[in-house]
Design a protein around this motif. Structure first.
Motif, PDB file in Angstrom:
ATOM      1  N   PHE A   1       3.541   7.322   2.918  1.00 54.22           N
ATOM      2  CA  PHE A   1       3.962   6.124   3.651  1.00 54.22           C
ATOM      3  C   PHE A   1       3.733   4.886   2.799  1.00 54.22           C
ATOM      4  CE2 PHE A   1       4.769   7.784   7.851  1.00 54.22           C
ATOM      5  CZ  PHE A   1       3.975   8.908   7.942  1.00 54.22           C
TER       6      PHE A   1
ATOM      7  N   GLN B   1      -7.520  -0.837   5.271  1.00 52.07           N
ATOM      8  CA  GLN B   1      -7.958  -0.093   6.450  1.00 52.07           C
ATOM      9  C   GLN B   1      -8.125   1.391   6.126  1.00 52.07           C
ATOM     10  OE1 GLN B   1      -5.372  -1.144   9.760  1.00 52.07           O
ATOM     11  NE2 GLN B   1      -5.456  -3.297   9.193  1.00 52.07           N
TER      12      GLN B   1
ATOM     13  N   GLN C   1      -0.801 -11.308   5.517  1.00 52.97           N
ATOM     14  CA  GLN C   1      -1.843 -12.098   6.192  1.00 52.97           C
ATOM     15  C   GLN C   1      -1.311 -13.412   6.757  1.00 52.97           C
ATOM     16  OE1 GLN C   1      -5.108  -9.801   6.302  1.00 52.97           O
ATOM     17  NE2 GLN C   1      -5.518 -11.969   6.449  1.00 52.97           N
TER      18      GLN C   1
ATOM     19  N   LYS D   1      -3.161   0.512  -3.862  1.00 56.14           N
ATOM     20  CA  LYS D   1      -2.766  -0.769  -3.316  1.00 56.14           C
ATOM     21  C   LYS D   1      -2.496  -1.772  -4.435  1.00 56.14           C
ATOM     22  CE  LYS D   1      -7.315  -2.945  -2.735  1.00 56.14           C
ATOM     23  NZ  LYS D   1      -8.192  -1.972  -3.395  1.00 56.14           N
TER      24      LYS D   1
ATOM     25  N   PHE E   1       0.834  -1.200   0.000  1.00 52.27           N
ATOM     26  CA  PHE E   1       0.000   0.000   0.000  1.00 52.27           C
ATOM     27  C   PHE E   1       0.871   1.254   0.000  1.00 52.27           C
ATOM     28  CE2 PHE E   1      -3.755  -2.396   1.289  1.00 52.27           C
ATOM     29  CZ  PHE E   1      -3.201  -3.477   1.952  1.00 52.27           C
TER      30      PHE E   1
ATOM     31  N   PHE F   1       4.439  -0.113   8.490  1.00 50.43           N
ATOM     32  CA  PHE F   1       4.713   1.102   7.736  1.00 50.43           C
ATOM     33  C   PHE F   1       6.207   1.400   7.645  1.00 50.43           C
ATOM     34  CE2 PHE F   1       0.594   3.109   7.063  1.00 50.43           C
ATOM     35  CZ  PHE F   1      -0.216   2.460   7.984  1.00 50.43           C
ATOM     36  N   GLY F   2       6.572   2.101   6.568  1.00 48.81           N
ATOM     37  CA  GLY F   2       7.888   2.712   6.492  1.00 48.81           C
ATOM     38  C   GLY F   2       7.892   4.010   7.281  1.00 48.81           C
TER      39      GLY F   2
ATOM     40  N   SER G   1       1.485 -12.360   9.818  1.00 49.12           N
ATOM     41  CA  SER G   1       1.186 -11.375  10.865  1.00 49.12           C
ATOM     42  C   SER G   1      -0.225 -10.825  10.753  1.00 49.12           C
ATOM     43  CB  SER G   1       2.210 -10.242  10.833  1.00 49.12           C
ATOM     44  OG  SER G   1       2.229  -9.628   9.568  1.00 49.12           O
ATOM     45  N   GLY G   2      -1.108 -11.576  10.132  1.00 48.24           N
ATOM     46  CA  GLY G   2      -2.496 -11.140  10.055  1.00 48.24           C
ATOM     47  C   GLY G   2      -2.636  -9.878   9.242  1.00 48.24           C
ATOM     48  N   SER G   3      -3.617  -9.062   9.602  1.00 45.57           N
ATOM     49  CA  SER G   3      -3.939  -7.904   8.776  1.00 45.57           C
ATOM     50  C   SER G   3      -3.282  -6.617   9.266  1.00 45.57           C
ATOM     51  CB  SER G   3      -5.449  -7.719   8.727  1.00 45.57           C
ATOM     52  OG  SER G   3      -5.942  -7.596  10.043  1.00 45.57           O
ATOM     53  N   ARG G   4      -2.400  -6.710  10.268  1.00 46.88           N
ATOM     54  CA  ARG G   4      -1.757  -5.485  10.728  1.00 46.88           C
ATOM     55  C   ARG G   4      -0.945  -4.875   9.607  1.00 46.88           C
ATOM     56  NH1 ARG G   4       2.163  -7.628  15.300  1.00 46.88           N
ATOM     57  NH2 ARG G   4       0.398  -9.012  15.596  1.00 46.88           N
ATOM     58  N   LEU G   5      -0.907  -3.550   9.576  1.00 48.60           N
ATOM     59  CA  LEU G   5      -0.091  -2.842   8.609  1.00 48.60           C
ATOM     60  C   LEU G   5       1.268  -2.525   9.211  1.00 48.60           C
ATOM     61  CD1 LEU G   5      -2.798  -0.387   7.227  1.00 48.60           C
ATOM     62  CD2 LEU G   5      -1.706  -2.231   5.958  1.00 48.60           C
TER      63      LEU G   5
ATOM     64  N   THR H   1      -2.168  -6.252  -4.530  1.00 41.80           N
ATOM     65  CA  THR H   1      -2.291  -7.438  -3.673  1.00 41.80           C
ATOM     66  C   THR H   1      -1.490  -8.630  -4.151  1.00 41.80           C
ATOM     67  OG1 THR H   1      -4.296  -8.083  -4.818  1.00 41.80           O
ATOM     68  CG2 THR H   1      -4.570  -6.747  -2.841  1.00 41.80           C
TER      69      THR H   1
ATOM     70  N   LEU I   1      -5.709   6.103   2.221  1.00 38.28           N
ATOM     71  CA  LEU I   1      -5.219   5.089   1.305  1.00 38.28           C
ATOM     72  C   LEU I   1      -5.124   5.689  -0.092  1.00 38.28           C
ATOM     73  CD1 LEU I   1      -4.459   2.137   0.697  1.00 38.28           C
ATOM     74  CD2 LEU I   1      -6.905   1.677   0.393  1.00 38.28           C
TER      75      LEU I   1
ATOM     76  N   SER J   1      -9.586  -7.172   6.012  1.00 35.12           N
ATOM     77  CA  SER J   1      -9.059  -6.328   7.095  1.00 35.12           C
ATOM     78  C   SER J   1      -7.703  -5.729   6.802  1.00 35.12           C
ATOM     79  CB  SER J   1      -9.028  -7.107   8.404  1.00 35.12           C
ATOM     80  OG  SER J   1      -8.371  -8.331   8.231  1.00 35.12           O
ATOM     81  N   TYR J   2      -7.083  -6.128   5.671  1.00 31.41           N
ATOM     82  CA  TYR J   2      -5.824  -5.466   5.318  1.00 31.41           C
ATOM     83  C   TYR J   2      -6.087  -4.103   4.684  1.00 31.41           C
ATOM     84  CZ  TYR J   2      -6.986  -7.180   0.640  1.00 31.41           C
ATOM     85  OH  TYR J   2      -7.625  -7.446  -0.523  1.00 31.41           O
TER      86      TYR J   2
ATOM     87  N   TYR K   1      -3.266   2.412  16.105  1.00 34.90           N
ATOM     88  CA  TYR K   1      -1.857   2.623  15.800  1.00 34.90           C
ATOM     89  C   TYR K   1      -1.354   3.830  16.586  1.00 34.90           C
ATOM     90  CZ  TYR K   1      -2.523  -0.437  11.749  1.00 34.90           C
ATOM     91  OH  TYR K   1      -2.799  -1.519  10.938  1.00 34.90           O
TER      92      TYR K   1
ATOM     93  N   TYR L   1       0.049   5.100   1.488  1.00 34.84           N
ATOM     94  CA  TYR L   1      -0.851   6.002   2.190  1.00 34.84           C
ATOM     95  C   TYR L   1      -0.275   7.412   2.113  1.00 34.84           C
ATOM     96  CZ  TYR L   1      -3.693   2.341   4.392  1.00 34.84           C
ATOM     97  OH  TYR L   1      -4.563   1.302   4.629  1.00 34.84           O
TER      98      TYR L   1
ATOM     99  N   SER M   1       0.934  -5.567   4.353  1.00 32.32           N
ATOM    100  CA  SER M   1       0.142  -6.424   5.218  1.00 32.32           C
ATOM    101  C   SER M   1       0.404  -7.859   4.781  1.00 32.32           C
ATOM    102  CB  SER M   1      -1.348  -6.086   5.094  1.00 32.32           C
ATOM    103  OG  SER M   1      -2.124  -6.997   5.827  1.00 32.32           O
TER     104      SER M   1
ATOM    105  N   GLN N   1      -5.432  -9.356  17.444  1.00 32.31           N
ATOM    106  CA  GLN N   1      -3.993  -9.267  17.203  1.00 32.31           C
ATOM    107  C   GLN N   1      -3.445  -8.174  18.100  1.00 32.31           C
ATOM    108  OE1 GLN N   1      -2.645  -9.092  13.004  1.00 32.31           O
ATOM    109  NE2 GLN N   1      -4.807  -9.046  12.509  1.00 32.31           N
TER     110      GLN N   1
ATOM    111  N   PHE O   1       1.582  -0.536  14.919  1.00 33.83           N
ATOM    112  CA  PHE O   1       0.360  -1.266  15.260  1.00 33.83           C
ATOM    113  C   PHE O   1       0.308  -1.572  16.752  1.00 33.83           C
ATOM    114  CE2 PHE O   1      -3.139  -4.075  14.528  1.00 33.83           C
ATOM    115  CZ  PHE O   1      -2.930  -5.207  15.303  1.00 33.83           C
TER     116      PHE O   1
END
Lengths: 114, 113
Positions: free
Chosen positions: A89, B102, A95, A49, A34, A104-105, A98-102, A51, A46, B99-100, B35, A36, A93, B56, B45
Motif C-alpha cells: 500500500f 503510525q 499535515q 517513508k 509511505f 491509502f491507495g 488533513s493532519g496526521s491521518r493516512l 518526508t 511500515l 503522528s504521521y 481505520y 506499507y 499524510s 480528527q 481513516f
C-alpha cells in the motif's frame, strides 16, 4: 482532497526479478509519503517513508524516491524473493491540510513464484 | 517491547447489534488512530485520539464512536451494525509529535450477518 493511485494489480513475478509498483498522489500541501506491506492475515507494517521532495526511503532492499515534479513515489526492488509476496500500500499524510491521518491507495497484490 | 495489540481477533455480530473493539498502543506511544479496511481495499481513516479526546475524524457516521483511556489504550464502538460494516478494523499508534508515522496492530475481523 488528498488521494493516492496505485498501479492495478495483481503483479506476478519470478524469484530474482525486478519489481516496480507505481504510485502517484494528489495533495494540496507537502505530504509525507509511505509504503506499507500487509502479509496474509496480518496488519500493516511500515516498509519505508520519505518526508520531503527528492528524499529516498529504503528498507530490506526496497526503495522509493519522492518525486514532487511527477507527484510519484514508485516502489522498486532489484531482486524479489518468495517471502516478498504480500499486498503493498502506498500512503500519504498531509499535515497541513488533513493532519496526521493516512490516506491509502487501493493496494497491489504481489505474488513471487520460485 | 510489545507492539500494538488488538482484541478480539475475530467477531461475528448480527445487524442492529453493537460492538466494542479494543486496542493497546505500542509502548511509549500516546496517540491512537482507527481505520476500516474493507475486503480488497485500502484502509480508510475513522478517527484519532490523543489526550483522551477525538482530534480528527474521517467521513464516518456518528454510529462510530471511540474512547481513549488514561493509559492511552482505546476502544472503537459501532452501534446499529449494518452488513456494510463487515471489515478488518485496524488500530495504529504513534507519538503525537510524529503522528504521521503510525504502527499498526493485527486488526479485528468483524463480520456482520
Amino acid at each position: 482532497g488528498n488521494s493516492v493511485t496505485q498501479m492495478e494489480g495483481p503483479v506476478t513475478l519470478s524469484e530474482e526479478a525486478f519489481l516496480t509498483i507505481n504510485c502517484t498522489y494528489t495533495a494540496t500541501g507537502y505530504p509525507s509519503l509511505f509504503w506499507y506491506v500487509q502479509y496474509p492475515g496480518e496488519g500493516l507494517q511500515l516498509l519505508l517513508k520519505a518526508t520531503k521532495a527528492d528524499d529516498k526511503g529504503s528498507n530490506k532492499g526496497f526503495e522509493a524516491t519522492y518525486r514532487k515534479e511527477t507527484t510519484s513515489f514508485h516502489l522498486e526492488k532489484g531482486s524479489v524473493q518468495v517471502s516478498d509476496s504480500a499486498v503493498y500500500f502506498c500512503a500519504l499524510s498531509d499535515q497541513e491540510t488533513s493532519g496526521s491521518r493516512l490516506t491509502f491507495g487501493e493496494g497491489t497484490q504481489l505474488t513471487v513464484n520460485p | 517491547d510489545a507492539g500494538v495489540t488488538q482484541s478480539p481477533t475475530h467477531l461475528i455480530k448480527t445487524r442492529g447489534q453493537q460492538v466494542t473493539l479494543r486496542c493497546s498502543p505500542k509502548s511509549g506511544h500516546d496517540t491512537v488512530s482507527w481505520y476500516q479496511q474493507a475486503l480488497g481495499q485500502g484502509p480508510q481513516f475513522i478517527f484519532q485520539y490523543y489526550e483522551e479526546e477525538e482530534r480528527q475524524r474521517g467521513n464516518f457516521p456518528d454510529r462510530f464512536s471511540g474512547h481513549q483511556f488514561p493509559n492511552y489504550s482505546s476502544e472503537l464502538n459501532v452501534n446499529a451494525l449494518l452488513l456494510g460494516d463487515s471489515a478488518l478494523y485496524l488500530c495504529a499508534s504513534s507519538f503525537y509529535s510524529l503522528s504521521y508515522e503510525q504502527y499498526f496492530g493485527p486488526g479485528t475481523r468483524l463480520t456482520v450477518t
